[in-house]
Design an enzyme around this catalytic site. Structure first.
Site, PDB file in Angstrom:
ATOM      1  N   HIS A   1      -6.710   6.672  -4.165  1.00 54.87           N
ATOM      2  CA  HIS A   1      -7.299   5.521  -3.454  1.00 54.87           C
ATOM      3  C   HIS A   1      -8.043   5.959  -2.190  1.00 54.87           C
ATOM      4  O   HIS A   1      -8.098   5.232  -1.199  1.00 54.87           O
ATOM      5  CB  HIS A   1      -6.232   4.476  -3.116  1.00 54.87           C
ATOM      6  CG  HIS A   1      -5.536   3.917  -4.312  1.00 54.87           C
ATOM      7  ND1 HIS A   1      -6.091   2.912  -5.082  1.00 54.87           N
ATOM      8  CD2 HIS A   1      -4.350   4.235  -4.895  1.00 54.87           C
ATOM      9  CE1 HIS A   1      -5.261   2.629  -6.080  1.00 54.87           C
ATOM     10  NE2 HIS A   1      -4.212   3.418  -5.993  1.00 54.87           N
TER      11      HIS A   1
ATOM     12  N   ASN B   1      -3.159  -3.323  -8.461  1.00 60.80           N
ATOM     13  CA  ASN B   1      -4.367  -2.790  -9.089  1.00 60.80           C
ATOM     14  C   ASN B   1      -5.139  -3.919  -9.762  1.00 60.80           C
ATOM     15  O   ASN B   1      -4.679  -5.059  -9.827  1.00 60.80           O
ATOM     16  CB  ASN B   1      -4.011  -1.729 -10.144  1.00 60.80           C
ATOM     17  CG  ASN B   1      -3.478  -0.451  -9.534  1.00 60.80           C
ATOM     18  OD1 ASN B   1      -3.851  -0.066  -8.436  1.00 60.80           O
ATOM     19  ND2 ASN B   1      -2.589   0.215 -10.256  1.00 60.80           N
TER      20      ASN B   1
ATOM     21  N   HIS C   1       2.638  -0.382   1.882  1.00 56.00           N
ATOM     22  CA  HIS C   1       3.902   0.099   1.327  1.00 56.00           C
ATOM     23  C   HIS C   1       4.568  -1.040   0.559  1.00 56.00           C
ATOM     24  O   HIS C   1       4.779  -2.123   1.125  1.00 56.00           O
ATOM     25  CB  HIS C   1       4.817   0.579   2.454  1.00 56.00           C
ATOM     26  CG  HIS C   1       6.161   1.084   2.001  1.00 56.00           C
ATOM     27  ND1 HIS C   1       6.364   1.658   0.769  1.00 56.00           N
ATOM     28  CD2 HIS C   1       7.369   1.107   2.615  1.00 56.00           C
ATOM     29  CE1 HIS C   1       7.627   2.016   0.650  1.00 56.00           C
ATOM     30  NE2 HIS C   1       8.262   1.677   1.757  1.00 56.00           N
TER      31      HIS C   1
ATOM     32  N   TYR D   1       5.466   5.906  -0.603  1.00 56.37           N
ATOM     33  CA  TYR D   1       4.434   5.404   0.298  1.00 56.37           C
ATOM     34  C   TYR D   1       4.720   5.744   1.760  1.00 56.37           C
ATOM     35  O   TYR D   1       3.846   6.193   2.489  1.00 56.37           O
ATOM     36  CB  TYR D   1       4.274   3.889   0.121  1.00 56.37           C
ATOM     37  CG  TYR D   1       3.372   3.514  -1.025  1.00 56.37           C
ATOM     38  CD1 TYR D   1       2.140   2.924  -0.807  1.00 56.37           C
ATOM     39  CD2 TYR D   1       3.742   3.776  -2.337  1.00 56.37           C
ATOM     40  CE1 TYR D   1       1.296   2.586  -1.870  1.00 56.37           C
ATOM     41  CE2 TYR D   1       2.917   3.453  -3.399  1.00 56.37           C
ATOM     42  CZ  TYR D   1       1.699   2.856  -3.159  1.00 56.37           C
ATOM     43  OH  TYR D   1       0.875   2.535  -4.216  1.00 56.37           O
TER      44      TYR D   1
END
Length: 719
Positions: free
Chosen positions: A114, A186, A378, A401
């Site tokens: 990302h 996503n 997160h 994360y």
């Protein structure tokens, strides 16, 4: 000029490894393969430049068996250590933590995944529909919550193109009065893997080959297809990527999914399981493959530019947030679908998406780095009433994360960066650390204490304390998964069966292209074998394109019921934010042009005037600014073209031919008729409309735009 060495047989360059791949996964242990003949490593010297005499191969990986960084040989690297096959992941799993920790710290400071993103500020407004099943304040009717949303591609670096075929991230930070809630998802509802321990593997496979660092931001290469065809739980997500969903038209026209199943808790302690969905008000639309290729060359920033331009022009993007709701039963299944398996989707026809609020993006960042680059999401950032489940992929993300942010953002105080700061009171007793910007007072950062008057105090249930659902946990310590996780193809079959004929044709072309870029024949043959598990005709079409002959009988499959909600075609959508290219010259009536430009803008669309050269058309009150010239305009930017004039210029012909081939609506006035003819566009071609005036031409376009493209014209351009 270099010449080939005499008597040396030509070898096609591009082999990914020094040995050919096999169709089946190798099982006989052996030492690591040597480098290819054209490769060498750095000279083996000490940090101060002294020759060590150690051969280069000695500094690479050694041994035939997988080990931890400390040399221990794990028995399994596909499953996290869990309390029973369906239980939560155990903190004592050193192999998981070591593997994920090392992966999280592989890149600095750019995100490992990302990395290329675009973002915007906005507001979420709850509609009250979730109040009975969730006590989170942000879902209450009329409550307005500030948000920051980051869209991104997964595989490419920060310098890659926006329009590559890839999964897109859709991450939303809600700055609620009860703390930060991050919904990190996503644009695809299913994932490549079922367990977080496999995340380094799928990303290593998808990233550029480590020897050449190519191809960038693409999955069309051997390592990706080697992995996903051996690890078939990736099949459903791969199919979505090969569909039109892999190349969105715009972030504004992209669906979002929470991927995992979450638990919602109401004020009485009652629970339900849910999946989150973002539904774009403009509908879900994609680029055609050729458009994506053109954009990567002439406008690699297409998506981030589109998002920023839409917000700047006042066409604020909107999404409805919806949830699919399921009973929170002990087995956590719904209609035979395992809700803890992130590679599965639940059709909306079985569990309708219930809208619980609407998000509007209304402001661009003032600084890319301080906001878009430094924002830290997160999935463990939760608020009262929202809890996680034992989905093993989600459990791995809960560790990964925060570990990643510590490296990327220089320490544990990343929450103090302006873009990450909660909009709620913070009294966390966390002290010091790199980049500490808070100036804490008091002498007792511990509990219990009396020196600071006992502060901070533990909240009780009446003070809206965060709820940790008391789920019963028991089971044998084991690296395994529930038997339902063995189903790798049902979601893929459902998705493919739900697509229209033209969408299925695009899928076949995508597979044929991607596999055609692979070097290893064995990988291509293995991939086609996997496709037979989805659809026999799909496999036959791709095999023919690759020159592969399928043998044996088709795979017997259980019939599936199509889900119309999964197709992007067959409906109409609002035209807000559509971009209309208006070609004009000095011969165009300036008054009529100016009036039509105002009309287009008044309909919440964006008119961009295209002319042979820059500057303005008309004068004084009738002056219209030229936004694009024939040097800078390509059809990919426009949703429709309005032609008011003509010039004998091949660039205009190309613009029209591309728009026509890409199924864009085209309207023209009598003065533009010659341009249509010169481009070779048939007079009766679908969606090509003559009109008596510029205003009437726009009306003709406005009637065609709700379907996004002129799909009726697709028959003129067989795939």
């Amino acid at each position: 000029m270099a010449t080939r060495r005499a008597n040396k047989r030509f070898v096609l360059p591009g082999a990914p490894s020094s040995a050919p791949a096999t169709e089946k996964e190798p099982t006989k242990p052996h030492d690591p393969l040597p480098p290819k003949p054209d490769q060498t490593g750095p000279t083996t010297v000490t940090p101060t430049g002294t020759d060590t005499g150690v051969p280069q191969e000695a500094v690479g990986q050694r041994g035939a068996y997988l080990t931890t960084a400390q040399g221990a040989r794990p028995s399994d690297t596909d499953h996290s250590l869990k309390a029973g096959p369906r239980g939560p992941v155990l903190l004592q799993d050193h192999h998981l933590r070591e593997k994920i920790t090392h992966f999280d710290h592989e890149r600095i400071p750019e995100r490992v995944v990302h990395a290329r993103g675009a973002a915007a500020h906005g507001t979420f407004v709850g509609n009250g529909a979730a109040e009975k099943i969730c006590c989170a304040g942000l879902f209450a009717k009329g409550v307005q919550t500030p948000v920051f949303v980051r869209f991104s591609t997964v595989l490419g670096s920060r310098g890659s193109a926006d329009t590559v075929r890839d999964t897109r991230g859709f991450a939303t930070k809600f700055y609620t009065e009860e703390g930060v809630f991050d919904l990190v998802g996503n644009n695809i509802p299913v994932f490549f893997i079922q367990d977080g321990i496999k995340f380094p593997d799928i990303i290593h496979a998808g990233k550029p080959h480590p020897d050449r660092e190519i191809p960038q931001a693409q999955s069309a290469h051997d390592t990706f297809w080697d992995f996903v065809t051996l690890h078939t739980e990736a099949t459903a997500h791969t199919l979505w990527n090969m569909s039109d969903r892999g190349i969105p038209r715009s972030y504004r026209m992209m669906e979002g999914f929470g991927v995992h199943t979450f638990r919602l808790i109401n004020g009485k302690g009652e629970t339900v399981l849910v999946k989150f969905h973002w539904k774009p008000k403009l509908g879900v639309h994609s680029l055609l493959w050729e458009e994506a290729q053109i954009a990567a060359g002439v406008d690699p920033d297409m998506h981030r530019r589109d998002l920023a331009d839409a917000i700047e022009s006042g066409a604020f993007p909107q999404w409805d947030l919806g949830i699919q709701v399921f009973p929170d039963t002990p087995e956590q299944m719904f209609e035979g679908i395992d809700l803890l398996d992130p590679t599965k989707l639940v059709p909306e026809e079985l569990a309708p998406v219930q809208i619980i609020g609407t998000m509007t993006l209304e402001a661009n960042p003032t600084n890319y780095f301080s906001q878009t680059e430094q924002v830290a999401f997160h999935p463990g950032h939760l608020v009262r009433g929202i809890d996680v489940t034992n989905d093993p992929l989600l459990q791995g993300r809960l560790f990964s994360y925060i570990d990643t942010q510590i490296t990327r953002l220089g320490g544990p105080n990343f929450a103090q960066l302006p873009i990450n700061r909660p909009h709620a009171e913070i009294n966390d007793m966390l002290r010091d650390g790199m980049h500490q910007t808070a100036v804490h007072s008091g002498v007792a950062p511990y509990r219990p204490n009396s020196l600071d008057g006992g502060c901070p105090f533990i909240a009780g249930s009446k003070e809206s304390v965060q709820i940790e659902f008391p789920e019963v946990v028991e089971g044998t310590k084991i690296r395994d998964a529930a038997a339902t996780f063995d189903d790798h193809f049902s979601s893929a079959r459902l998705f493919y069966a739900s697509l229209s004929d033209i969408e299925q044709a695009h899928v076949a072309k995508a597979y044929t292209f991607e596999l055609g870029k692979c070097y290893e024949q064995a990988i291509k043959e293995r991939a086609v074998t996997v496709l037979r598990e989805i659809d026999e005709q799909l496999a036959q079409t791709v095999a023919a394109g690759l020159g592969i002959t399928l043998t044996g009988k088709p795979v017997e499959k259980k019939p599936v019921t199509a889900s119309p909600a999964l197709s992007q075609l067959g409906s109409t959508w609002p035209c807000d934010g559509r971009i209309i290219g208006v070609f004009a010259t000095a011969d165009t009536d300036p008054g009529e042009l100016a009036t039509t430009i105002d009309t287009i803008a008044g309909e919440s669309m964006t008119p961009l005037v295209i002319a042979p050269t820059g500057g303005e058309l008309g004068s004084r009150t009738k002056a219209v600014k030229i936004a694009r010239t024939l040097d800078t305009a390509r059809s990919i930017e426009f949703d429709a073209l309005l032609i008011t004039s003509t010039v004998a210029d091949p660039r205009l012909h190309i613009l029209l031919q591309e728009a026509h081939r890409h199924l864009k609506a085209i309207a023209y006035t009598p003065d533009g008729e010659d341009a249509i003819a010169a481009a070779g566009i048939a007079e009766k071609s679908a969606g090509v409309q003559p009109a008596a005036s510029i205003g009437a031409a726009f009306e003709a376009l406005a009637a065609l735009l709700p379907e996004h493209r002129v799909w009726a014209r697709a028959a003129e351009f067989p795939v």
